[in-house]
Scaffold this motif. Structure first.
Motif, PDB file in Angstrom:
ATOM      1  N   SER A 225       0.845  -1.192   0.000  1.00 41.42           N
ATOM      2  CA  SER A 225       0.000   0.000   0.000  1.00 41.42           C
ATOM      3  C   SER A 225       0.884   1.247   0.000  1.00 41.42           C
ATOM      4  CB  SER A 225      -0.883  -0.013   1.256  1.00 41.42           C
ATOM      5  OG  SER A 225      -1.336   1.279   1.565  1.00 41.42           O
ATOM      6  N   THR A 226       0.561   2.214  -0.846  1.00 35.66           N
ATOM      7  CA  THR A 226       1.367   3.429  -0.930  1.00 35.66           C
ATOM      8  C   THR A 226       1.339   4.204   0.386  1.00 35.66           C
ATOM      9  OG1 THR A 226      -0.521   4.581  -1.931  1.00 35.66           O
ATOM     10  CG2 THR A 226       1.132   3.698  -3.420  1.00 35.66           C
ATOM     11  N   ASP A 227       0.229   4.141   1.113  1.00 36.78           N
ATOM     12  CA  ASP A 227       0.146   4.801   2.416  1.00 36.78           C
ATOM     13  C   ASP A 227       1.091   4.126   3.410  1.00 36.78           C
ATOM     14  OD1 ASP A 227      -1.724   6.668   1.605  1.00 36.78           O
ATOM     15  OD2 ASP A 227      -3.442   5.462   2.252  1.00 36.78           O
ATOM     16  N   PHE A 228       1.151   2.795   3.370  1.00 37.83           N
ATOM     17  CA  PHE A 228       2.053   2.061   4.253  1.00 37.83           C
ATOM     18  C   PHE A 228       3.501   2.394   3.921  1.00 37.83           C
ATOM     19  CE2 PHE A 228       4.740  -1.623   5.175  1.00 37.83           C
ATOM     20  CZ  PHE A 228       4.509  -1.765   6.533  1.00 37.83           C
ATOM     21  N   ILE A 229       3.821   2.463   2.637  1.00 40.58           N
ATOM     22  CA  ILE A 229       5.182   2.791   2.200  1.00 40.58           C
ATOM     23  C   ILE A 229       5.587   4.178   2.705  1.00 40.58           C
ATOM     24  CG2 ILE A 229       6.637   3.286   0.186  1.00 40.58           C
ATOM     25  CD1 ILE A 229       4.933   1.207  -1.352  1.00 40.58           C
ATOM     26  N   LYS A 230       4.674   5.111   2.571  1.00 36.67           N
ATOM     27  CA  LYS A 230       4.942   6.492   2.976  1.00 36.67           C
ATOM     28  C   LYS A 230       5.132   6.623   4.487  1.00 36.67           C
ATOM     29  CE  LYS A 230       2.940  11.151   2.853  1.00 36.67           C
ATOM     30  NZ  LYS A 230       1.750  11.953   2.412  1.00 36.67           N
ATOM     31  N   ASN A 231       4.301   5.943   5.248  1.00 40.06           N
ATOM     32  CA  ASN A 231       4.310   6.093   6.707  1.00 40.06           C
ATOM     33  C   ASN A 231       5.247   5.136   7.442  1.00 40.06           C
ATOM     34  OD1 ASN A 231       2.315   8.156   6.622  1.00 40.06           O
ATOM     35  ND2 ASN A 231       0.711   6.593   6.441  1.00 40.06           N
ATOM     36  N   HIS A 232       5.672   4.058   6.769  1.00 39.88           N
ATOM     37  CA  HIS A 232       6.506   3.051   7.443  1.00 39.88           C
ATOM     38  C   HIS A 232       7.693   2.610   6.570  1.00 39.88           C
ATOM     39  CE1 HIS A 232       3.402   2.595  10.550  1.00 39.88           C
ATOM     40  NE2 HIS A 232       2.524   2.643   9.555  1.00 39.88           N
ATOM     41  N   PRO A 233       8.552   3.536   6.174  1.00 42.99           N
ATOM     42  CA  PRO A 233       9.681   3.171   5.297  1.00 42.99           C
ATOM     43  C   PRO A 233      10.649   2.174   5.926  1.00 42.99           C
ATOM     44  CG  PRO A 233       9.951   5.393   6.173  1.00 42.99           C
ATOM     45  CD  PRO A 233       8.551   4.983   6.494  1.00 42.99           C
ATOM     46  N   ASN A 234      10.866   2.275   7.238  1.00 42.06           N
ATOM     47  CA  ASN A 234      11.777   1.335   7.899  1.00 42.06           C
ATOM     48  C   ASN A 234      11.220  -0.078   7.904  1.00 42.06           C
ATOM     49  OD1 ASN A 234      13.714   3.299   8.507  1.00 42.06           O
ATOM     50  ND2 ASN A 234      12.718   3.852  10.429  1.00 42.06           N
ATOM     51  N   GLU A 235       9.894  -0.193   8.066  1.00 36.89           N
ATOM     52  CA  GLU A 235       9.260  -1.506   8.025  1.00 36.89           C
ATOM     53  C   GLU A 235       9.349  -2.113   6.626  1.00 36.89           C
ATOM     54  OE1 GLU A 235       8.182   1.034   9.639  1.00 36.89           O
ATOM     55  OE2 GLU A 235       7.425   0.445  11.615  1.00 36.89           O
ATOM     56  N   VAL A 236       9.245  -1.273   5.597  1.00 36.89           N
ATOM     57  CA  VAL A 236       9.383  -1.757   4.213  1.00 36.89           C
ATOM     58  C   VAL A 236      10.764  -2.371   4.028  1.00 36.89           C
ATOM     59  CG1 VAL A 236       9.433  -1.112   1.777  1.00 36.89           C
ATOM     60  CG2 VAL A 236       7.756  -0.057   3.296  1.00 36.89           C
TER      61      VAL A 236
END
Length: 337
Positions: A225-236
């Motif tokens: 999800s682009t929202d997840f990517i934006k808000n959680h870059p370290n988790e990515v």
């Protein structure tokens, strides 16, 4: 009186301090809860996805600070709706599927290449079906909601100058398609391993063609999800590193790795190992850097994404086209050294 006032002020001040302390404690608790929030990733029963299950089982994602839960969702439509509603944060599927989803408005980007099929996808059919053109008038089990099988099927339709209307399509997911063929409910099926091997056990059944005939067309990626990517870059980054660690574990501890993955696949470890080492290629760190390339020096994923976008549009499966740049995010695979 002054003493009473001082006492009241003292008590009031103490209450305020206590309230702030409680609020602060609750806030810290929420931060801790959010940092350990489960990241849900869905995949179907495809052999190239089982290293994700291995990474979850061995705790490789947690090694990099991410609590990942792998969910089995066969239907492309179900996984799309789950991502749109926030029930999951990622989908492991083919490049073309995530391109189709993005073109339909789903906010998703491919961030990691998982595998490419070198024989693990295929068309199975009765012996009288000797080529793709022989499908005219036959009943074919096919997942029409998207995915590698449907993309490849439409690719072959265009290549053979055929139309979908010339074939009797029985829509179902690719795993069910293989099962339907084995059960003699259809004349042919677009499916994948382990169903290709199982389909050959059917009397009068054989593999009409496999993905060996179309190298580089079927590639699987992890779309987030682009929202997840934006808000959680370290988790990515943690998810990607967990995948890389799983691939390293497969090489260093193959007996343990294939035993774990085979329990998910429902086949014997020896059989799974043969399929995963001969019919797919898994993308490691170097493979991902090459496949994605950079914004200035773009890799193969941009070409496949463009082909998929054009094919879905010309086939009238999608009302819109989407640029490869919008659905592809090479940032993270290039940041990991």
């Amino acid at each position: 009186m002054q003493k009473e006032k001082r006492n009241i002020m003292f008590i009031s001040g103490y209450i305020v301090v206590l309230m702030f302390a409680i609020i602060d404690t609750l806030f810290i608790g929420n931060v801790s809860a959010n940092s350990s929030k489960t990241v849900n990733i869905a995949h179907s029963s495809w052999i190239g996805f089982y290293p994700l299950d291995l990474a979850e089982e061995k705790g490789f994602f947690k090694d990099y600070g991410v609590n990942v839960k792998i969910k089995d969702i066969e239907s492309k439509a179900d996984s799309k709706s789950a991502l749109a509603s926030g029930k999951i944060q990622g989908i492991a599927t083919s490049v073309d599927t995530n391109v189709l989803s993005a073109a339909s408005g789903l906010k998703i980007q491919n961030v990691l290449a998982l595998d490419t099929s070198t024989g693990a996808d295929g068309l199975v059919g009765i012996k009288s079906i000797k080529s793709f053109k022989d499908l005219k008038g036959k009943t074919v089990a096919l997942d029409t909601t998207g995915g590698a099988s449907y993309f490849w099927f439409n690719y072959m339709l265009q290549k053979n100058h055929m139309k979908l209307s010339q074939i009797k399509v029985d829509s179902m997911d690719s795993g069910a398609a293989g099962s339907a063929f084995v059960a003699k409910k259809v004349d042919a099926a677009m499916t994948w391993q382990p169903w290709l091997t199982k389909a050959e056990t059917r009397k009068n059944g054989h593999i009409v063609m496999s993905s060996k005939s179309s190298p580089g067309i079927i590639v699987d990626t992890l779309g987030l999800s682009t929202d997840f990517i934006k808000n959680h870059p370290n988790e990515v980054k943690g998810i990607i590193k967990g995948w890389y660690k799983a691939l390293s574990y497969i090489k260093s501890n193959p007996e343990s790795a294939y035993k774990i993955m085979s329990s998910k696949a429902g086949i014997k470890p020896k059989e799974l190992k043969k399929e995963m080492t001969t019919e797919i290629k898994l993308y490691d760190k170097n493979g991902n850097k090459k496949y994605f390339g950079t914004q200035k020096n773009k890799g193969q994923i941009y070409k496949i994404s463009k082909i998929a976008s054009n094919l879905w549009y010309t086939s009238k499966i999608s009302k819109n086209k989407i640029s490869a740049d919008k659905v592809t995010n090479p940032t993270f695979v290039n940041q990991i050294k």
